[in-house]
Design a protein around this motif. Structure first.
Motif, PDB file in Angstrom:
ATOM      1  N   LEU A  69      43.417  33.653  75.157  1.00  0.00           N
ATOM      2  CA  LEU A  69      42.657  34.792  75.504  1.00  0.00           C
ATOM      3  C   LEU A  69      43.783  35.838  75.764  1.00  0.00           C
ATOM      4  N   LEU A  70      44.819  35.761  75.004  1.00  0.00           N
ATOM      5  CA  LEU A  70      45.887  36.890  75.119  1.00  0.00           C
ATOM      6  C   LEU A  70      45.394  38.218  74.696  1.00  0.00           C
ATOM      7  N   THR A  71      45.928  39.115  75.179  1.00  0.00           N
ATOM      8  CA  THR A  71      45.656  40.636  74.942  1.00  0.00           C
ATOM      9  C   THR A  71      47.057  41.414  74.848  1.00  0.00           C
ATOM     10  N   GLY A  72      46.734  42.789  74.378  1.00  0.00           N
ATOM     11  CA  GLY A  72      47.923  43.698  74.480  1.00  0.00           C
ATOM     12  C   GLY A  72      48.459  43.530  73.105  1.00  0.00           C
ATOM     13  N   THR A  73      49.672  44.243  73.099  1.00  0.00           N
ATOM     14  CA  THR A  73      50.571  44.189  71.681  1.00  0.00           C
ATOM     15  C   THR A  73      51.740  43.216  72.217  1.00  0.00           C
ATOM     16  N   PRO A  74      52.171  42.313  71.265  1.00  0.00           N
ATOM     17  CA  PRO A  74      53.330  41.310  71.526  1.00  0.00           C
ATOM     18  C   PRO A  74      54.725  42.164  71.571  1.00  0.00           C
ATOM     19  N   PRO A  75      55.606  41.540  72.145  1.00  0.00           N
ATOM     20  CA  PRO A  75      56.953  42.316  72.349  1.00  0.00           C
ATOM     21  C   PRO A  75      57.445  42.170  70.802  1.00  0.00           C
ATOM     22  N   PHE A  76      57.814  43.393  70.412  1.00  0.00           N
ATOM     23  CA  PHE A  76      58.591  43.544  68.959  1.00  0.00           C
ATOM     24  C   PHE A  76      59.645  42.743  68.896  1.00  0.00           C
ATOM     25  N   ALA A  77      60.380  42.635  69.875  1.00  0.00           N
ATOM     26  CA  ALA A  77      61.574  41.890  69.779  1.00  0.00           C
ATOM     27  C   ALA A  77      61.607  40.193  69.512  1.00  0.00           C
ATOM     28  N   LEU A  78      60.350  39.862  69.828  1.00  0.00           N
ATOM     29  CA  LEU A  78      59.643  38.364  69.600  1.00  0.00           C
ATOM     30  C   LEU A  78      59.961  38.087  67.985  1.00  0.00           C
ATOM     31  N   PHE A  79      59.749  39.036  67.202  1.00  0.00           N
ATOM     32  CA  PHE A  79      59.855  38.545  65.561  1.00  0.00           C
ATOM     33  C   PHE A  79      61.117  38.637  65.199  1.00  0.00           C
ATOM     34  N   SER A  80      62.176  39.284  65.900  1.00  0.00           N
ATOM     35  CA  SER A  80      63.550  39.282  65.248  1.00  0.00           C
ATOM     36  C   SER A  80      64.622  38.444  66.098  1.00  0.00           C
ATOM     37  N   LEU A  81      63.946  37.585  67.018  1.00  0.00           N
ATOM     38  CA  LEU A  81      64.727  36.551  67.677  1.00  0.00           C
ATOM     39  C   LEU A  81      65.708  35.821  66.715  1.00  0.00           C
ATOM     40  N   PRO A  82      67.026  35.590  67.089  1.00  0.00           N
ATOM     41  CA  PRO A  82      67.884  34.937  65.870  1.00  0.00           C
ATOM     42  C   PRO A  82      67.536  33.763  65.283  1.00  0.00           C
ATOM     43  N   ASN A  83      66.698  32.874  66.352  1.00  0.00           N
ATOM     44  CA  ASN A  83      66.524  31.327  65.955  1.00  0.00           C
ATOM     45  C   ASN A  83      65.135  31.005  65.356  1.00  0.00           C
ATOM     46  N   ILE A  84      64.366  32.209  65.761  1.00  0.00           N
ATOM     47  CA  ILE A  84      62.920  31.998  65.610  1.00  0.00           C
ATOM     48  C   ILE A  84      62.500  31.411  64.277  1.00  0.00           C
ATOM     49  N   SER A  85      61.901  30.237  63.982  1.00  0.00           N
ATOM     50  CA  SER A  85      61.571  29.808  62.457  1.00  0.00           C
ATOM     51  C   SER A  85      60.018  29.729  62.297  1.00  0.00           C
ATOM     52  N   TYR A  86      59.219  29.535  63.308  1.00  0.00           N
ATOM     53  CA  TYR A  86      57.750  29.283  63.309  1.00  0.00           C
ATOM     54  C   TYR A  86      57.178  30.176  64.548  1.00  0.00           C
ATOM     55  N   MET A  87      56.228  30.872  64.098  1.00  0.00           N
ATOM     56  CA  MET A  87      55.673  31.767  65.354  1.00  0.00           C
ATOM     57  C   MET A  87      54.128  31.703  65.136  1.00  0.00           C
ATOM     58  N   ASN A  88      53.114  31.252  66.019  1.00  0.00           N
ATOM     59  CA  ASN A  88      51.688  31.207  65.797  1.00  0.00           C
ATOM     60  C   ASN A  88      51.094  31.830  66.839  1.00  0.00           C
ATOM     61  N   LEU A  89      50.546  33.317  66.753  1.00  0.00           N
ATOM     62  CA  LEU A  89      49.870  34.092  67.759  1.00  0.00           C
ATOM     63  C   LEU A  89      48.425  33.996  67.382  1.00  0.00           C
ATOM     64  N   GLY A  90      47.960  33.295  66.325  1.00  0.00           N
ATOM     65  CA  GLY A  90      46.712  33.652  65.981  1.00  0.00           C
ATOM     66  C   GLY A  90      45.599  33.008  66.953  1.00  0.00           C
ATOM     67  N   SER A  91      44.250  33.834  66.518  1.00  0.00           N
ATOM     68  CA  SER A  91      43.192  33.296  67.376  1.00  0.00           C
ATOM     69  C   SER A  91      43.432  33.932  68.813  1.00  0.00           C
ATOM     70  N   ASN A  92      43.703  34.992  69.171  1.00  0.00           N
ATOM     71  CA  ASN A  92      43.784  35.656  70.594  1.00  0.00           C
ATOM     72  C   ASN A  92      42.954  37.035  70.561  1.00  0.00           C
ATOM     73  N   MET A  93      43.262  37.927  71.265  1.00  0.00           N
ATOM     74  CA  MET A  93      42.631  39.244  71.460  1.00  0.00           C
ATOM     75  C   MET A  93      43.849  40.242  71.395  1.00  0.00           C
ATOM     76  N   LEU A  94      44.846  40.013  70.726  1.00  0.00           N
ATOM     77  CA  LEU A  94      45.928  40.784  70.734  1.00  0.00           C
ATOM     78  C   LEU A  94      45.493  42.000  69.707  1.00  0.00           C
ATOM     79  N   SER A  95      46.112  43.347  70.049  1.00  0.00           N
ATOM     80  CA  SER A  95      45.729  44.323  69.604  1.00  0.00           C
ATOM     81  C   SER A  95      47.002  45.283  69.295  1.00  0.00           C
ATOM     82  N   GLY A  96      46.968  46.560  68.976  1.00  0.00           N
ATOM     83  CA  GLY A  96      47.784  47.721  68.514  1.00  0.00           C
ATOM     84  C   GLY A  96      48.299  47.383  67.475  1.00  0.00           C
ATOM     85  N   SER A  97      49.221  48.482  67.181  1.00  0.00           N
ATOM     86  CA  SER A  97      49.999  48.699  65.701  1.00  0.00           C
ATOM     87  C   SER A  97      51.390  47.741  65.819  1.00  0.00           C
ATOM     88  N   LEU A  98      51.480  47.196  64.464  1.00  0.00           N
ATOM     89  CA  LEU A  98      52.821  46.202  64.542  1.00  0.00           C
ATOM     90  C   LEU A  98      53.841  47.192  63.659  1.00  0.00           C
TER      91      LEU A  98
END
Length: 781
Positions: free
Chosen positions: A294-323
């Motif tokens: 039930l997460l809300t708000g806009t995710p931290p943009f730095a999350l997408f550019s982490l140097p080792n991140i290979s898999y990220m699933n933020l689906g089926s929440n209530m996140l909003s805002g512009s990316l």
């Protein structure tokens, strides 16, 4: 005298040596007897059959994947036994179950007492052996224990407090049991603990705060339990690599995490609030899944550019805002799921599926601008549009409300005048106004109440399953369908479906359609049939072939007891799933990850048909040739929901065939049929028409590695990981259980398939990263 003393000295040395040899053999004999007692307690499992009449040194037995014994100084220091009794049953109440657990006479207390006499034991692993009962306090007598693994058994109750005395313990694994008390909160004495794994149990209560004091922990796995409440600050766990808390009921904000963590799995809980900005500083993070919360708000943009991140699933929440402010994505990021949220605005180039990068991105269920097009059919888009219109037009709505009120008053006045002037006509009008509910009540289909049909509705499952907004059902004229098919030309005949003949057509607006022609007995009125067809039209899901409308034609039929019905569906252009499994089309054959995507899509659709509509739609004719793929290889199920209009006929015919036939029809439910689809995805379409006995024989081959090599499709073997493959084989085996009560729900099927896909995606991403690294290394060298 000197010679005598010398002889005496040799004699004493000889006696000492003999005494030592005698004691060592006696000690070894004691250890052997204890091992044989353990075998007896475990009721002589097949894996220990080579112990029968064995007279040698057990320490010299050749280890294998099922049994391993290691010794040091003629004492057993490691005992590992892997059985074949899987712990999952439909219901377990703490008593012995034939062929699943050890017998009623088994005593877990006696087993532990015997094991405790192996006082030098450092590693004890007893997995899938049918051990049942509460774990005894006496387990603490194994004071030298460093690793304890008793996974996949039938232990229940609580974990005894005495385990806290095993201060040398570095691994505690009790996965896949039936522990049903709170997770204990006495872990702080276990200062050497590195792995704590208690997943797939029935633990309740809160997360144990004492865990945060163990600085050596690298893995915490408490997934698939019933834990609730708030998570503590976990930043003190400086060695933590894996945090797996999936499928619980945590309802707090997301916890702060240590900077060294690499895998975080928190999906399918009720976490709320915003994603902490600190998540964007986890530079070692590789795998993040916080979907279905039930997460809300806009995710931290730095999350997408982490140097080792290979898999990220933020689906089926209530996140909003512009990316759109996301400047770049990490080079290793291979999979991103932001679907079923409320994101708006332009899509960053690094998340654009149409770009040249090979990144897998899931976007559906948002209000994003992809290219130059904004998908305003999504639910979140519509809500956004409505809010903007409300903010602009408050005065307009007031005027509309006033006009509406005047219209209502005029209608009431006109209605009262009709009541006084034309009583007879009024009765006819009232009768017509109530025709549909009356027909439903008088001509009620078997097993469906009038209340269900009158109030049939789509349950709101959009945030969970990605359902589409139901549209009104269009009634086509016979002339339209005749023109669309060139008078049902043989050139446009597609063949016989599971029900009726299929024709391809093209409407005036250029849209291609598929028309199903079938004849139905008039077991209920035309009006009732229309009610059922309207109900069928409400089944809307991204993985269902769209039902566009129908035409009922009675003309030209000599038999007055039947009606010809034409069902109009969208045309899917890329063939069926079976064709994409066949070696006859090598250019189109699907890899393992693509097959999983198809299976997951269909499982979502069937889960929706079972739980997302009232009344539920069953008997959905699940076959690989009823799974169609569009031009983007998105899977869509056809021939679904036919039971809504044919249910009575099928029940009548089944009853006429006798109890045995009816029982077989009950066995062939959607889960059972989906098991056949899973099997074809594993081995190819060779199973077609070979029957149930062939299916069961095929499944036996999956039990060994050699058997898998012989039966599994080579394309699957070369594109899958063993872990992903094993997960699908396991759920396939459960789906085809002869006992319907032992089959899983489609929710379980869907979860297992998604987990298998997740495992595969992680492995593929790691392989791509390794390949890229090797390429870079070769260039620099």
């Amino acid at each position: 005298m000197g010679c005598y003393c010398l002889n005496l000295l040799f004699f004493m040395l000889f006696l000492s040596w003999g005494f030592f040899i005698s004691n060592s053999h006696q000690l070894l004999s004691t250890q052997t007897q204890l091992l044989l007692q353990v075998r007896k307690h475990l009721e002589y499992p097949m894996q220990l059959s080579n112990w029968e009449n064995f007279n040698g040194d057990f320490c010299n037995l050749v280890p294998n994947p099922q049994v391993s014994i290691k010794c040091e100084a003629n004492s057993v220091i490691e005992l590992k036994i892997m059985g074949d009794k899987l712990s999952k049953v439909s219901d377990f109440h703490g008593y012995a179950i034939k062929n699943k657990t050890l017998s009623q006479s088994f005593s877990i207390d006696s087993l532990v007492v015997t094991l405790a006499r192996l006082n030098t034991l450092r590693v004890l692993s007893l997995v899938s052996l049918g051990i049942w009962g509460p774990l005894p306090d006496k387990i603490h007598r194994l004071a030298s224990l460093e690793l304890l693994d008793m996974s996949s058994n039938f232990m229940f109750g609580s974990i005894p407090d005495q385990i806290s005395k095993l201060v040398k313990l570095h691994t505690l694994t009790l996965d896949g049991n039936y522990f049903n008390e709170s997770v204990p909160n006495w872990f702080d004495p276990l200062s050497n603990l590195t792995i704590l794994s208690l997943k797939n149990n029935r633990f309740k209560g809160q997360f144990p705060s004492s865990v945060t004091k163990i600085r050596t922990l690298t893995d915490i796995c408490l997934s698939h339990n019933n834990l609730t409440g708030k998570l503590p600050d976990l930043t003190t766990l400086s060695s933590l690599n894996l945090l797996d808390l999936r499928e619980n009921r945590f309802d707090s904000e997301l916890p702060l995490l240590p900077k060294e963590v690499t895998t975080v799995l928190l999906c399918n809980n009720s976490f709320k609030g915003k994603i902490p900005e600190e998540f964007g500083k986890l530079n070692h993070l590789q795998h993040l899944d916080i979907s279905s919360n039930l997460l809300t708000g806009t995710p931290p943009f730095a999350l997408f550019s982490l140097p080792n991140i290979s898999y990220m699933n933020l689906g089926s929440n209530m996140l909003s805002g512009s990316l759109q402010n996301i400047m770049k994505c990490g080079e290793n990021l291979g999979f991103v799921d932001i679907s079923m949220n409320k994101f708006t605005g332009s899509l960053p180039s690094c998340l654009d599926k149409n770009a040249s990068n090979k990144r897998v991105v899931k976007l559906n269920g948002n209000c994003l601008i992809v290219g130059n097009e904004q998908k305003r059919s999504d639910i979140s888009c519509k809500e956004d549009i409505v809010k903007r219109k409300r903010s602009r037009g408050t005065v307009v709505w007031i005027v509309i409300g006033a006009i509406g009120l005047i219209v209502i008053i005029l209608v009431i006045v006109a209605f009262i005048r009709l009541l006084f002037r034309k009583r007879e006509r009024r009765r006819e009008t009232i009768t017509l106004q109530h025709t549909v509910p009356k027909v439903i009540q008088d001509s009620l289909p078997t097993g469906i109440s009038s209340e269900v049909l009158v109030n049939a509705r789509i349950i709101s499952e959009a945030s969970k399953l990605g359902t589409q907004v139901a549209t009104s059902c269009r009634v086509f004229s016979m002339e339209e369908l005749t023109e669309a098919t060139d008078n049902f030309s043989a050139a446009l005949f597609l063949g016989e479906g599971s029900i009726g003949k299929l024709y391809k057509g093209r409407l005036e607006n250029g849209i291609y359609i598929v028309i199903r022609s079938l004849t139905l007995f008039k077991k209920y009125s035309i009006r009732n049939l229309k009610v059922r067809l309207d109900l069928l039209s409400k089944l809307r899901h991204p993985h269902l072939v769209g039902f566009l409308g129908y035409c009922i034609n009675d003309s030209g039929l000599e038999d007055s007891t039947s009606s010809r019905v034409f069902l109009v569906h969208e045309y899917i252009s890329n063939g069926n799933f079976r064709a994409h499994l066949s070696e006859g089309c090598p250019d189109q054959i699907l890899k393992w990850s693509d097959r999983l995507a198809v299976l997951i899509g269909i499982a979502k659709a069937v889960h929706y048909l079972h739980t997302g509509v009232i009344p539920a739609s069953s008997s959905n004719r699940l076959r690989t040739n009823n799974i169609l793929l569009d031009e983007h290889r998105i899977a869509k199920l056809s021939d679904y929901g036919m039971s809504i209009i044919t249910e009575e006929l099928e029940q009548f015919e089944a009853k006429g065939d006798g109890p045995k036939s009816w029982n077989m029809k009950k066995l062939a439910d959607d889960v059972y049929d989906f098991g056949f689809i899973l099997l074809e995805a594993l081995v190819g379409p060779i199973v077609t028409g070979k029957g149930e006995s062939f299916l069961l024989n095929e499944m036996k081959s999956f039990g060994s590695q050699d058997g898998r090599q012989k039966i599994v499709d080579p394309i699957v073997l070369t594109t899958c990981t063993q872990e992903s493959l094993s997960i699908v084989i396991s759920i396939t085996n459960k789906c085809i259980s002869i006992e319907p009560g032992n089959r899983p729900s489609f929710e379980d099927v869907l979860w297992n398939l998604q987990y298998a896909a997740q495992v595969q995606a992680t492995a593929d991403s790691e392989q791509r990263s390794e390949s890229a690294f090797n390429d870079t290394s070769s260039l620099t060298s």
